[in-house]
Design an enzyme around this catalytic site. Structure first.
Site, short mmCIF file in Angstrom:
data_model
loop_
_atom_site.label_atom_id
_atom_site.label_comp_id
_atom_site.label_asym_id
_atom_site.label_seq_id
_atom_site.Cartn_x
_atom_site.Cartn_y
_atom_site.Cartn_z
N GLU A 1 9.63 -3.86 10.30
CA GLU A 1 10.00 -2.56 9.72
C GLU A 1 10.55 -1.63 10.80
O GLU A 1 9.94 -1.47 11.88
CB GLU A 1 8.77 -1.92 9.04
CG GLU A 1 9.09 -0.54 8.46
CD GLU A 1 8.09 -0.02 7.45
OE1 GLU A 1 7.15 -0.75 7.08
OE2 GLU A 1 8.26 1.14 7.02
N ASP B 1 0.83 -1.20 0.00
CA ASP B 1 0.00 0.00 0.00
C ASP B 1 0.87 1.26 0.00
O ASP B 1 0.37 2.38 -0.05
CB ASP B 1 -1.02 0.00 1.15
CG ASP B 1 -0.39 -0.10 2.51
OD1 ASP B 1 0.85 -0.17 2.61
OD2 ASP B 1 -1.15 -0.11 3.51
N ASP C 1 -0.89 -6.32 0.10
CA ASP C 1 -1.22 -5.66 1.38
C ASP C 1 -2.73 -5.51 1.52
O ASP C 1 -3.40 -5.09 0.56
CB ASP C 1 -0.64 -4.25 1.38
CG ASP C 1 0.63 -4.13 2.18
OD1 ASP C 1 0.89 -4.99 3.04
OD2 ASP C 1 1.37 -3.15 1.94
N GLU D 1 -0.98 -5.71 8.79
CA GLU D 1 -0.18 -5.06 9.83
C GLU D 1 -0.68 -5.49 11.20
O GLU D 1 -1.88 -5.53 11.46
CB GLU D 1 -0.24 -3.54 9.66
CG GLU D 1 0.41 -3.09 8.36
CD GLU D 1 0.57 -1.58 8.22
OE1 GLU D 1 0.30 -0.85 9.20
OE2 GLU D 1 0.98 -1.15 7.13
N LYS E 1 -0.67 -9.60 3.13
CA LYS E 1 0.10 -9.08 4.27
C LYS E 1 -0.82 -8.20 5.09
O LYS E 1 -1.59 -7.41 4.51
CB LYS E 1 1.33 -8.29 3.80
CG LYS E 1 2.08 -7.60 4.93
CD LYS E 1 3.48 -7.15 4.51
CE LYS E 1 3.54 -5.85 3.77
NZ LYS E 1 3.04 -4.68 4.53
O1 KIV Z 1 3.55 -1.05 1.58
C1 KIV Z 1 4.72 -1.44 1.49
O2 KIV Z 1 5.42 -1.25 0.49
C2 KIV Z 1 5.29 -2.14 2.63
C3 KIV Z 1 6.77 -2.25 2.67
C4 KIV Z 1 7.32 -0.95 3.10
C5 KIV Z 1 7.21 -3.36 3.50
O3 KIV Z 1 4.59 -2.54 3.50
#
Ligand code: KIV
Length: 267
Positions: A183, A49, A88, A120, A118
């Site tokens: 991160e 994202d 994401d 968070e 993914k």
């Molecule tokens: O959104 C993204 O690109 C990420 C990376 C920074 C790991 O989550």
């Protein structure tokens, strides 16, 4: 050792950790970039994202919508052969509790053809991660600095609470996450967690001892407009190269040297 040529799976990433082979992950947001990165041997393409910042020009990832993530993920899946594609879950879709997040993750997997999502969070997301994994949706858990919580965290800061990081990473692994992304974490903490976990860790601003590394491709290639974080290594300066290439084009149009006879059709 050269990377394996068969498509990357959860199992291959696990084997890479066991064999101490580093995993490479980069962000991709469209077909062309995905194809180039895949051809170059990147193991995992992340439809991050972060596209909200480097593609859309926002200052955070928060405005990105689910429809936009699905659109970009479809382009990336079309461009990849070997790399695993991970998408994401955008704010707030990864934080809506088990039922709603499961529904969204299933939609992302089904519509885009990606291999994993993914989301968070760590310990507080354990129930959600377990539900997704039970439904057959592979999950990467993103701990440490969670950009979707940038306001709650008080900015893009290094996350130094070792106890919390460890708790989040272990909870995500126990819930079934196949990988933990860390991160902006001090390298010593990232190393200790990487040594403790059986699943691979991927670091961004987390030092050299994670099982793999991820960067935003625009940062890596020198395409980012504005500030680039301290942890980035730039292996190219494509931004200045593009500006020069376009200036050359402008010049050739304006002085009449483009197109020449070879670049024209004849009767
Ligand atoms: O959104 C993204 O690109 C990420 C990376 C920074 C790991 O989550």
């Amino acid at each position: 050792m050269s990377p394996p040529q068969s498509p990357i799976t959860i199992r291959s990433l696990q084997t890479m950790k066991q064999q101490s082979q580093r995993i490479t992950m980069l962000t991709a947001y469209d077909f062309t970039m995905a194809r180039l990165l895949d051809d170059a041997g990147v193991d995992v393409l992340l439809v991050g994202d972060s596209l909200g910042m480097v593609v859309q020009g926002h200052t955070t990832t928060i405005p990105v919508t689910l429809a936009q993530m699905i659109y970009h993920a479809e382009l990336v899946v079309r461009g990849s052969h070997r790399a695993m594609v991970v998408v994401d879950l955008p704010f707030p879709h990864g934080q809506l509790g088990v039922r709603k997040t499961l529904k969204v993750a299933a939609r992302v997997l089904k519509k885009t053809g990606c291999q994993a999502v993914k989301l968070e969070g760590g310990a507080e997301q354990a129930e959600t991660i377990a539900a997704l994994v039970n439904a057959g949706i592979p999950v990467i858990a993103h701990v440490g600095l969670r950009p979707q919580s940038v306001h709650a965290l008080g900015g893009y800061r290094v996350q130094r609470d070792g106890e919390r990081l460890r708790r989040d990473a272990l909870a995500a692994q126990s819930a079934g996450a196949f990988c933990v992304l860390m991160e902006c974490v001090p390298r010593e903490l990232a190393k200790a967690i990487t040594d403790e976990l059986t699943v691979p860790t991927i670091g961004i601003g987390a030092g050299p001892d994670c099982d793999g590394q991820v960067l935003v491709t625009h940062d890596l290639l020198g395409l980012t407009v504005g500030r680039v974080p301290k942890f980035v290594r730039q292996t190219a300066q494509l931004g200045p190269a593009m500006r020069q290439a376009v200036a050359d084009y402008n010049q050739s149009v304006r002085d009449g040297s483009f197109p020449n006879d070879d670049e024209s059709f004849n009767v």
